[in-house]
Every structure is written in structure tokens, then in C-alpha cells.
Design a protein around this motif. Structure first.
Motif, PDB file in Angstrom:
ATOM      1  N   ALA A   1      -0.453  -4.338   7.691  1.00 38.16           N
ATOM      2  CA  ALA A   1      -0.565  -5.825   7.573  1.00 38.16           C
ATOM      3  C   ALA A   1       0.378  -6.250   6.414  1.00 38.16           C
ATOM      4  O   ALA A   1       0.985  -7.096   6.254  1.00 38.16           O
ATOM      5  CB  ALA A   1      -2.086  -6.260   7.036  1.00 38.16           C
ATOM      6  N   ASP A   2       0.311  -5.252   5.354  1.00 35.66           N
ATOM      7  CA  ASP A   2       0.970  -5.458   4.196  1.00 35.66           C
ATOM      8  C   ASP A   2       2.710  -5.201   4.418  1.00 35.66           C
ATOM      9  O   ASP A   2       3.377  -6.049   3.949  1.00 35.66           O
ATOM     10  CB  ASP A   2       0.582  -4.687   3.176  1.00 35.66           C
ATOM     11  CG  ASP A   2       1.540  -4.151   2.295  1.00 35.66           C
ATOM     12  OD1 ASP A   2       1.736  -4.769   1.190  1.00 35.66           O
ATOM     13  OD2 ASP A   2       2.208  -3.041   2.460  1.00 35.66           O
ATOM     14  N   ALA A   3       2.881  -4.583   5.505  1.00 32.46           N
ATOM     15  CA  ALA A   3       4.312  -4.342   5.661  1.00 32.46           C
ATOM     16  C   ALA A   3       4.895  -5.540   6.580  1.00 32.46           C
ATOM     17  O   ALA A   3       6.175  -5.901   6.668  1.00 32.46           O
ATOM     18  CB  ALA A   3       4.355  -3.026   6.462  1.00 32.46           C
ATOM     19  N   SER A   4       3.891  -6.096   7.335  1.00 35.22           N
ATOM     20  CA  SER A   4       4.438  -7.164   8.307  1.00 35.22           C
ATOM     21  C   SER A   4       4.383  -8.446   7.691  1.00 35.22           C
ATOM     22  O   SER A   4       4.778  -9.316   8.168  1.00 35.22           O
ATOM     23  CB  SER A   4       3.757  -7.187   9.594  1.00 35.22           C
ATOM     24  OG  SER A   4       2.310  -7.169   9.360  1.00 35.22           O
ATOM     25  N   GLY A   5       3.687  -8.651   6.446  1.00 38.80           N
ATOM     26  CA  GLY A   5       3.292  -9.964   6.074  1.00 38.80           C
ATOM     27  C   GLY A   5       4.007 -10.105   4.775  1.00 38.80           C
ATOM     28  O   GLY A   5       4.965  -9.754   4.447  1.00 38.80           O
TER      29      GLY A   5
ATOM     30  N   LEU B   1      -4.649  -2.094   6.688  1.00 27.90           N
ATOM     31  CA  LEU B   1      -4.210  -2.666   5.583  1.00 27.90           C
ATOM     32  C   LEU B   1      -2.569  -2.287   5.271  1.00 27.90           C
ATOM     33  O   LEU B   1      -1.882  -3.211   4.670  1.00 27.90           O
ATOM     34  CB  LEU B   1      -4.804  -1.869   4.275  1.00 27.90           C
ATOM     35  CG  LEU B   1      -6.423  -2.523   4.102  1.00 27.90           C
ATOM     36  CD1 LEU B   1      -7.311  -1.783   3.247  1.00 27.90           C
ATOM     37  CD2 LEU B   1      -6.327  -3.960   3.823  1.00 27.90           C
ATOM     38  N   ALA B   2      -2.302  -1.151   5.413  1.00 22.27           N
ATOM     39  CA  ALA B   2      -0.907  -0.745   5.212  1.00 22.27           C
ATOM     40  C   ALA B   2      -0.062  -1.207   6.116  1.00 22.27           C
ATOM     41  O   ALA B   2       1.157  -1.982   5.806  1.00 22.27           O
ATOM     42  CB  ALA B   2      -0.585   0.872   5.394  1.00 22.27           C
TER      43      ALA B   2
ATOM     44  N   VAL C   1       0.955  -1.210   0.013  1.00 19.05           N
ATOM     45  CA  VAL C   1       0.142   0.030   0.177  1.00 19.05           C
ATOM     46  C   VAL C   1       0.948   1.245   0.045  1.00 19.05           C
ATOM     47  O   VAL C   1       1.742   1.449   0.892  1.00 19.05           O
ATOM     48  CB  VAL C   1      -0.942   0.055   1.253  1.00 19.05           C
ATOM     49  CG1 VAL C   1      -1.630   1.270   1.284  1.00 19.05           C
ATOM     50  CG2 VAL C   1      -1.728  -1.316   1.105  1.00 19.05           C
ATOM     51  N   ARG C   2       0.608   2.171  -1.157  1.00 20.24           N
ATOM     52  CA  ARG C   2       1.565   3.344  -1.252  1.00 20.24           C
ATOM     53  C   ARG C   2       0.670   4.573  -0.740  1.00 20.24           C
ATOM     54  O   ARG C   2       1.463   5.558  -0.567  1.00 20.24           O
ATOM     55  CB  ARG C   2       1.864   3.390  -2.373  1.00 20.24           C
ATOM     56  CG  ARG C   2       3.154   2.277  -2.879  1.00 20.24           C
ATOM     57  CD  ARG C   2       3.998   2.392  -1.960  1.00 20.24           C
ATOM     58  NE  ARG C   2       5.057   0.953  -2.412  1.00 20.24           N
ATOM     59  CZ  ARG C   2       6.059   1.271  -3.248  1.00 20.24           C
ATOM     60  NH1 ARG C   2       6.509   2.147  -3.620  1.00 20.24           N
ATOM     61  NH2 ARG C   2       6.650   0.055  -3.386  1.00 20.24           N
ATOM     62  N   GLY C   3      -0.598   4.470  -0.628  1.00 18.83           N
ATOM     63  CA  GLY C   3      -1.231   5.747  -0.311  1.00 18.83           C
ATOM     64  C   GLY C   3      -2.481   5.514  -0.502  1.00 18.83           C
ATOM     65  O   GLY C   3      -3.128   4.372  -0.335  1.00 18.83           O
ATOM     66  N   ALA C   4      -3.536   6.559  -0.473  1.00 15.26           N
ATOM     67  CA  ALA C   4      -4.969   6.226  -0.427  1.00 15.26           C
ATOM     68  C   ALA C   4      -5.602   7.681  -1.526  1.00 15.26           C
ATOM     69  O   ALA C   4      -4.947   8.714  -1.345  1.00 15.26           O
ATOM     70  CB  ALA C   4      -5.470   6.404   0.745  1.00 15.26           C
ATOM     71  N   GLU C   5      -6.559   7.144  -2.018  1.00 11.12           N
ATOM     72  CA  GLU C   5      -7.444   8.381  -2.565  1.00 11.12           C
ATOM     73  C   GLU C   5      -8.666   8.890  -1.747  1.00 11.12           C
ATOM     74  O   GLU C   5      -9.090   7.657  -1.113  1.00 11.12           O
ATOM     75  CB  GLU C   5      -8.119   8.070  -3.959  1.00 11.12           C
ATOM     76  CG  GLU C   5      -8.877   9.036  -4.461  1.00 11.12           C
ATOM     77  CD  GLU C   5      -9.455   8.820  -5.892  1.00 11.12           C
ATOM     78  OE1 GLU C   5      -9.124   7.941  -6.481  1.00 11.12           O
ATOM     79  OE2 GLU C   5      -9.984   9.869  -6.596  1.00 11.12           O
ATOM     80  N   ALA C   6      -8.900   9.899  -1.372  1.00 14.74           N
ATOM     81  CA  ALA C   6      -9.734  10.426  -0.542  1.00 14.74           C
ATOM     82  C   ALA C   6     -11.048  10.676  -1.224  1.00 14.74           C
ATOM     83  O   ALA C   6     -11.050  11.307  -2.477  1.00 14.74           O
ATOM     84  CB  ALA C   6      -9.293  11.837   0.073  1.00 14.74           C
TER      85      ALA C   6
ATOM     86  N   THR D   1       6.548   0.110   6.630  1.00 19.99           N
ATOM     87  CA  THR D   1       5.489   0.680   5.727  1.00 19.99           C
ATOM     88  C   THR D   1       6.069   1.844   5.001  1.00 19.99           C
ATOM     89  O   THR D   1       6.661   2.966   5.578  1.00 19.99           O
ATOM     90  CB  THR D   1       4.271   1.426   6.523  1.00 19.99           C
ATOM     91  OG1 THR D   1       4.049   0.070   7.444  1.00 19.99           O
ATOM     92  CG2 THR D   1       3.187   1.657   5.566  1.00 19.99           C
ATOM     93  N   ALA D   2       5.725   1.987   3.660  1.00 20.97           N
ATOM     94  CA  ALA D   2       6.497   3.134   2.793  1.00 20.97           C
ATOM     95  C   ALA D   2       5.674   4.341   3.328  1.00 20.97           C
ATOM     96  O   ALA D   2       4.333   4.106   3.665  1.00 20.97           O
ATOM     97  CB  ALA D   2       6.079   3.099   1.334  1.00 20.97           C
ATOM     98  N   PRO D   3       6.377   5.668   3.554  1.00 22.40           N
ATOM     99  CA  PRO D   3       5.306   6.739   3.730  1.00 22.40           C
ATOM    100  C   PRO D   3       4.233   6.830   2.697  1.00 22.40           C
ATOM    101  O   PRO D   3       4.418   7.081   1.785  1.00 22.40           O
ATOM    102  CB  PRO D   3       6.518   8.001   3.549  1.00 22.40           C
ATOM    103  CG  PRO D   3       7.657   7.248   3.264  1.00 22.40           C
ATOM    104  CD  PRO D   3       7.444   5.840   2.895  1.00 22.40           C
ATOM    105  N   LEU D   4       2.944   6.996   3.363  1.00 22.45           N
ATOM    106  CA  LEU D   4       1.681   6.985   2.799  1.00 22.45           C
ATOM    107  C   LEU D   4       1.521   8.392   2.008  1.00 22.45           C
ATOM    108  O   LEU D   4       1.793   9.413   2.470  1.00 22.45           O
ATOM    109  CB  LEU D   4       0.508   6.442   3.461  1.00 22.45           C
ATOM    110  CG  LEU D   4       0.580   5.046   4.141  1.00 22.45           C
ATOM    111  CD1 LEU D   4      -0.791   4.844   4.607  1.00 22.45           C
ATOM    112  CD2 LEU D   4       0.571   4.116   2.809  1.00 22.45           C
TER     113      LEU D   4
END
Ligand code: C2E
Ligand code: MG
Ligand code: MG
Ligand code: MG
Length: 287
Positions: free
Chosen positions: A283-287, A280-281, A55-60, A114-117
């Protein structure tokens, strides 16, 4: 008989049109107070790196919790807000909330894998022509203590078709500061591809219709060639490619093979509350 049946149909159609007009009128008059009453809220949908799935970011994405009608999607009220001018304060509010949210995620994730979102925010054409856009954006980023390169502003392709230099000037200033500009719903607006180099954009968001054409595996060879051509052109102009509306693993895989950089869609997650994006961010960084 036929005539009276037809008459009833028309009456029904008229009643529906009336109901829609009444709702539209009701929503329009309720809009200004809705902002003061805190009836708007924002959901966040993850932007996922196609290469490694992170996960690299999000759309609002803004929603309206209307006291009578429940949750309304942006398609129900953004056009009304644009028509009445409320889009300027509403858009500023969305930007402010989203930038603060990005700050909070970044602080919580500091020191993790986690990459900086980053945060993507939609801009209406009315905001583009509003003289306060650049200064408001600078103020919001400074107040929150967020780097301009954490922000991506999404402008639809149709809003920039035939744009003259006056319209592009604020976007150029923002791009020079480090804010990314994305061309949203790309491929729906019949824009001149050669025109792309004139625009201060760094991201192409390929419209959902292209993703839908990747439903079968393998997809139609002509559809594959079209997307392949767009991705190659984008990359040769140094633009990153994000794909919208990814609903299946097969779509994700084909778009990854075609070289798209980032994906967004129900396959990864529906838009949701900020806490969900955080989970989500992580979970993905630890898994
Ligand atoms: P958009 O910017 O193209 O946003 C993507 C839309 O696709 C969102 O609809 C999202 O919920 C939906 N979507 C995401 N993944 C999938 C998928 O896998 N399948 C399908 N079928 N749909 C998916 P939403 O939230 O209803 O927003 C609609 C539009 O409203 C947005 O399109 C954007 O143009 C506008 N909008 C949303 N928030 C704002 C805002 O704060 N300001 C402005 N000016 N416009 C906004
Ligand atoms: Mg968008
Ligand atoms: Mg879009
Ligand atoms: Mg779209």
C-alpha cells in the motif's frame, strides 16, 4: 474486625500467588511439547522509515496459542523458556520461520517499488552463550537463500552490560558476515555510553520510555535534549537509531525532527500476520 479482614486479604493474596505458581508450573511443563505441536506463531510489526514513511522491514514477535489459556504474549513464557533451556530450540525456530518469511516477502515484492524488506529477530542472552548460534544462523540464511544483510538480530542492552570478549565473539562474527546487531531497549540498562564503541552493534533501539516522554508537542525541553544527545552520539558512531512504541503522530514528528531513522509502534501498526505486513508494504509503495 481489622484482624479478620487482614486475614482474608492475606488468604486472597496467597490464593492468587498459588494460582500464579500453578500456571507457571503448568506452562513450564507444557513448553517442550508446545514446540512439537506447533502452538507457537509469529506476528510481524512494521519498521517504518521516518523520513518518507515507507515500510522497510518488520520485527518478529513470538506468541503461544495455548490450548487452554488462549494467546499468550512472550513476557508470559520467554522467561520460562530461558529457565528450562527451551529458548535455544524455540529461538532457532523463530529465526528459521522469520528468515523464510522475509524470503517470501522479498520474492513477492521483486519488481515493485517496495524496498527489499529486512527482518528483525530477538535473541535471548541464553542464545548468545550457546555455541551453535553462528553456525545455525549461517545455515538458516543459506537454506532460505537470504542475504545476511537482510537480517538484524536484537540483543537487549542489559544482556551486553559488562559483556566480555567471549560473549561478543559470536556477535562480531555475525556482524562481519553482514548481519546487523541492534541494541534493544536502549536507555534502560545504565550502560556506559563509551562502552558502545566496543560492541559490534549498528543499530540503537531507543526504549519506549523515551517515546513516551514525547507525548506532548512540544515535549519537555530536557527530554528533547536527552534524546537529541543520544541520537547525535549514535550517528557520530555510525549507528542507526530506531524508536520503539510510537503511538501518536506527534511522537513520530518530534522523533523525526530529532533525526531518528526508523520507527515502530501502534501509530503505524500493531504486530500482525505476515499477510498484513505484505499489504502495508505494498500500500505504501503504491500510494
Ligand atoms: P521488544 O523486543 O522490545 O519488542 C517490542 C514490544 O513492544 C512488543 O511486545 C510489541 O508488541 C510492543 N509494542 C510495539 N509497539 C508498541 C506501542 O506502540 N506501544 C506499546 N505500548 N507497545 C508496543 P511483545 O510482543 O509483548 O514482546 C515483548 C518482548 O518479548 C519483546 O520486547 C522481546 O524482548 C521479547 N520477545 C518477543 N519475541 C521474542 C523472541 O522470538 N525471542 C526472544 N528471545 N524474545 C522475544
Ligand atoms: Mg526487540
Ligand atoms: Mg525493544
Ligand atoms: Mg522494549
Amino acid at each position: 474486625r481489622a484482624k479478620s479482614a487482614g486475614g482474608n486479604r492475606f488468604e486472597l493474596a496467597d490464593a492468587e500467588a498459588d494460582a500464579r505458581a500453578i500456571t507457571r508450573h503448568g506452562l513450564t511443563t507444557a513448553l517442550p511439547t508446545a514446540l512439537d505441536r506447533g502452538e507457537f506463531f509469529i506476528e510481524y510489526q512494521p519498521l517504518v522509515h521516518l523520513g518518507d514513511g515507507s515500510v522497510r522491514g518488520a520485527e518478529a514477535l513470538v506468541r503461544w496459542l495455548h490450548p487452554q489459556h488462549g494467546v499468550l504474549g512472550p513476557d508470559r513464557f520467554i522467561p520460562l523458556a530461558e529457565h528450562t533451556g527451551l529458548i535455544v530450540p524455540l529461538g532457532r525456530w523463530v529465526l528459521e520461520q522469520s528468515v523464510r518469511q522475509a524470503k517470501e516477502w522479498r520474492e513477492r515484492h521483486a519488481g515493485t517499488a517496495t524496498a527489499p524488506l529486512r527482518i528483525n529477530v530477538n535473541l535471548s542472552p541464553c542464545q548468545l552463550t550457546h555455541p551453535g548460534l553462528v553456525q545455525d544462523t549461517v545455515d538458516i540464511l543459506e537454506t532460505a537463500g537470504v542475504d545476511p544483510d537482510a537480517l538484524c538480530l536484537e540483543v537487549t542492552e542489559s544482556a551486553l552490560i559488562g559483556a566480555d570478549d567471549d560473549l561478543l565473539k559470536p556477535l562480531r562474527r555475525l556482524a562481519e558476515m553482514g548481519v546487523d546487531i541492534a541494541l534493544d531497549d536502549f536507555g534502560t540498562g545504565y550502560s556506559n555510553l563509551a562502552n558502545l564503541r566496543r560492541l559490534p552493534v549498528s543499530v540503537l533501539k531507543l526504549d519506549r520510555s523515551f517515546t513516551q516522554s514525547m507525548q506532548q508537542f512540544p515535549a519537555d525541553p530536557v527530554d528533547l535534549k536527552i534524546v537529541d544527545g543520544i541520537v547525535s552520539l549514535a550517528h557520530s558512531l555510525n549507528l542507526a537509531v530506531t524508536v520503539e512504541g510510537v503511538e501518536t503522530g506527534a511522537q513520530a514528528e518530534q522523533l523525526r525532527i530529532l533525526g531518528c531513522d526508523t520507527a515502530q509502534g501502534w501509530y503505524y501498526a500493531r504486530p500482525g500476520p505476515p499477510e498484513r505486513l505484505h499489504e502495508l508494504a505494498m500500500a505504501d509503495a503504491s500510494g
